[in-house]
Structures are given as C-alpha cells and as structure tokens.
Write a protein that holds these residues in place. Structure first.
Motif, PDB file in Angstrom:
ATOM      1  N   HIS A  32      -2.031  -0.776   0.117  1.00 36.98           N
ATOM      2  CA  HIS A  32      -2.371  -0.419   1.504  1.00 36.98           C
ATOM      3  C   HIS A  32      -3.080  -1.596   2.194  1.00 36.98           C
TER       4      HIS A  32
ATOM      5  N   TYR B 160      -4.007   7.639   0.020  1.00 35.96           N
ATOM      6  CA  TYR B 160      -5.228   7.248  -0.705  1.00 35.96           C
ATOM      7  C   TYR B 160      -4.925   6.758  -2.128  1.00 35.96           C
ATOM      8  N   HIS B 161      -3.691   6.896  -2.552  1.00 36.60           N
ATOM      9  CA  HIS B 161      -3.374   6.509  -3.933  1.00 36.60           C
ATOM     10  C   HIS B 161      -3.558   5.020  -4.130  1.00 36.60           C
TER      11      HIS B 161
ATOM     12  N   PHE C 213      -6.138   6.397  -5.655  1.00 34.66           N
ATOM     13  CA  PHE C 213      -7.208   7.390  -5.740  1.00 34.66           C
ATOM     14  C   PHE C 213      -6.552   8.753  -5.538  1.00 34.66           C
TER      15      PHE C 213
ATOM     16  N   GLN D 233      -5.642  -2.422  -6.817  1.00 36.21           N
ATOM     17  CA  GLN D 233      -4.317  -1.773  -6.675  1.00 36.21           C
ATOM     18  C   GLN D 233      -4.204  -1.126  -5.295  1.00 36.21           C
ATOM     19  N   TYR D 234      -5.284  -0.473  -4.876  1.00 38.31           N
ATOM     20  CA  TYR D 234      -5.290   0.197  -3.572  1.00 38.31           C
ATOM     21  C   TYR D 234      -5.039  -0.839  -2.465  1.00 38.31           C
ATOM     22  N   TYR D 235      -5.725  -1.976  -2.580  1.00 38.00           N
ATOM     23  CA  TYR D 235      -5.569  -3.062  -1.593  1.00 38.00           C
ATOM     24  C   TYR D 235      -4.116  -3.546  -1.528  1.00 38.00           C
TER      25      TYR D 235
ATOM     26  N   THR E 221      -8.729  -0.482  -9.783  1.00 39.62           N
ATOM     27  CA  THR E 221      -8.136   0.553  -8.930  1.00 39.62           C
ATOM     28  C   THR E 221      -8.245   0.156  -7.459  1.00 39.62           C
ATOM     29  N   ILE E 222      -9.373  -0.434  -7.068  1.00 43.82           N
ATOM     30  CA  ILE E 222      -9.517  -0.886  -5.677  1.00 43.82           C
ATOM     31  C   ILE E 222      -8.528  -2.029  -5.398  1.00 43.82           C
TER      32      ILE E 222
END
Ligand SMILES: [Zn+2]
Length: 278
Positions: A260, A174-175, A177, A255-257, A252-253
C-alpha cells in the motif's frame, strides 16, 4: 457506517538526541534529533482527541530523582514552553480541557509525559501495554522506559483499555494486518497491535477525507527502517520488550508499505516524515 471526515494534524512536542548508528544499522556515528510526535485527531462527532502527547515539563520533574534521572541522561531532552502539546493546541483554539480522549501507543515517557495536562481526557490503550508497567517503580519501571509519576493520580478512574478480544477481521486495505479494533465504529480509527518495542504497543490507522494514514509509534524509528526492513543495532534492541516480536512487527509494516505505497506511514520519531507536515 461511512468513514467520517476525520482531520489529522501531526505535531511535535520536544525532541531528544541519540547517535544515528544505534537506531539503524549502517547509520552515521553522529547524534541526530528524534522529534517526539503527537497527533491531533478531530472527528466531527467527537471532541478533539490525541494520539500520544510528546514531552512536557513533567518529564524534567519526573527525572529529578534517582534512579529516574538516568532516563534523562540516556536521552537528553530539548523542550520549550511553546512546544508543549497544550500550548500548540491553545494556538489552534483548543483548550486542554476539551481533549476528551488520549490514545496511548505505549507507556514510554516520551509518549505520556503530558497526560497531567489533559484533566478531562479518558485514556485509551491496549490493556497489555499497561499491564507491563502497572505498579512498577524504581529500576523495574526504568527498565520499561516508564516514569510512574507521569500518570495522573486519578489515572485508574479514567482508563478505557482495549482488549485483543475486541478485534475484528479487517478488510484487504489493511492487509497484512488482519485483525484490528474499529474504535469509533465508522472506520475512521482502526487500532492494531504492534508488539515488540513495548508490550501491547498500539498502532492507529487514521482515515481522513483525503487519505489513509498509519501511525506506527516506535515500531520503527526512521522511514528507511520500514521501507527497507532495516533493524536497529543490537544495543538498541536491548531496551525492547520482545526483540523477536519487534522483528516480526517491522517485517509486517514493511510488507504493508510494499502493498500500500499510497498510505502515509508515520513513525513517532522520524524527522524526515515530520518535515512533511511542518
Ligand atoms: Zn518513543
């Protein structure tokens, strides 16, 4: 506990129109459609649940009086009976009374317009999201995108607010997050805070037997927004609860994208994303 085989259906209840260039820098000057997404979550150990509700006919009655009518002027809404969340569930053999939980990402009208239709549901949201609109009426409510009459009369008796103090450290998948709430205790639903667009906005990770999805509500409006970290125009940011928090959440989203790419990210109003599920 092992993840339960959750089933996720991405559905749409109505849409509104708005010029594209307002919601993404460099966008076209023409009006585009913004579908109002809601999601059906079916967990084997629980009754069916919803993430938001999309529009309903209650939106039209709620905007009949001043000053709430201004809401309908700013975002013209298109809706047919067969598009209602309750109608679409019925077509799938699910009665409105069977919905036991509605997760509310935030209290903007396009996300809560059909709460009245789910008489037996409990309402789950981040406490801070409701605190931001609680008791607000007239222009104070309108400025928060909130139409008070959309809340059922017995709303207070049916709430199950989540508090940030319930968050636990999340695993690497989830990072970035790092903190979230494992809502059902089996990692099938992880709630994270996505503040900025609205106070206490909730994002939900949904683990199905096939893959991980991330429902991000209005943390961004279009796929390109989180893929390329593109902000809306300043004009659109005026309605945000906290523009700085919005930028941080979007980054942050993004970065998440990038970390992942296999996870399907679902903004509530992105037609391109919804087309994938139609
Ligand atoms: Zn919205």
């Amino acid at each position: 506990m092992k993840p339960g085989p959750m089933k996720l259906s991405i559905l749409q209840a109505g849409y509104c129109t708005h010029p594209e260039h307002v919601v993404i820098r460099g966008g076209a000057r023409k009006d585009i459609r913004f579908p109002a997404m809601f999601a059906l979550l079916e967990h084997p150990g629980r009754g069916p649940m919803l993430f938001d509700t999309g529009y309903s006919e209650h939106f039209f009655s709620a905007t009949r009086t001043f000053p709430y009518g201004l809401y309908a002027r700013i975002t013209p809404v298109f809706l047919e009976d067969s598009w209602l969340a309750s109608s679409q569930l019925k077509a799938r053999g699910i009665a409105a009374k069977d919905i036991e939980t509605v997760f509310i990402s935030h209290f903007h009208a396009d996300h809560i317009a059909a709460l009245h239709d789910f008489h037996r549901a409990q309402f789950v949201f981040f406490a801070s999201a409701f605190e931001a609109v609680r008791g607000k009426k007239g222009f104070a409510a309108l400025l928060k995108g909130f139409l008070p009459s959309l809340l059922p009369q017995n709303f207070a008796a049916r709430v199950k607010p989540l508090n940030l103090s319930q968050r636990k450290a999340l695993s690497l998948r989830y990072h970035p997050f790092k903190l979230g709430i494992d809502v059902l205790g089996d990692e099938s639903l992880i709630a994270v805070e996505l503040p900025g667009h609205a106070a206490g906005q909730m994002g939900l990770f949904v683990q199905t037997s096939e893959q991980l999805y991330f429902l991000v509500a209005d943390a961004c409006w279009l796929k390109r927004s989180y893929q390329e970290n593109i902000l809306p125009r300043r004009r659109a940011q005026l309605i945000f609860d906290d523009a700085r928090a919005y930028r941080k959440t979007l980054a942050t989203i993004n970065q998440y994208y990038l970390m992942h790419p296999e996870v399907q990210i679902i903004p509530s109003h992105c037609q391109e994303t919804l087309n994938h599920f139609l």
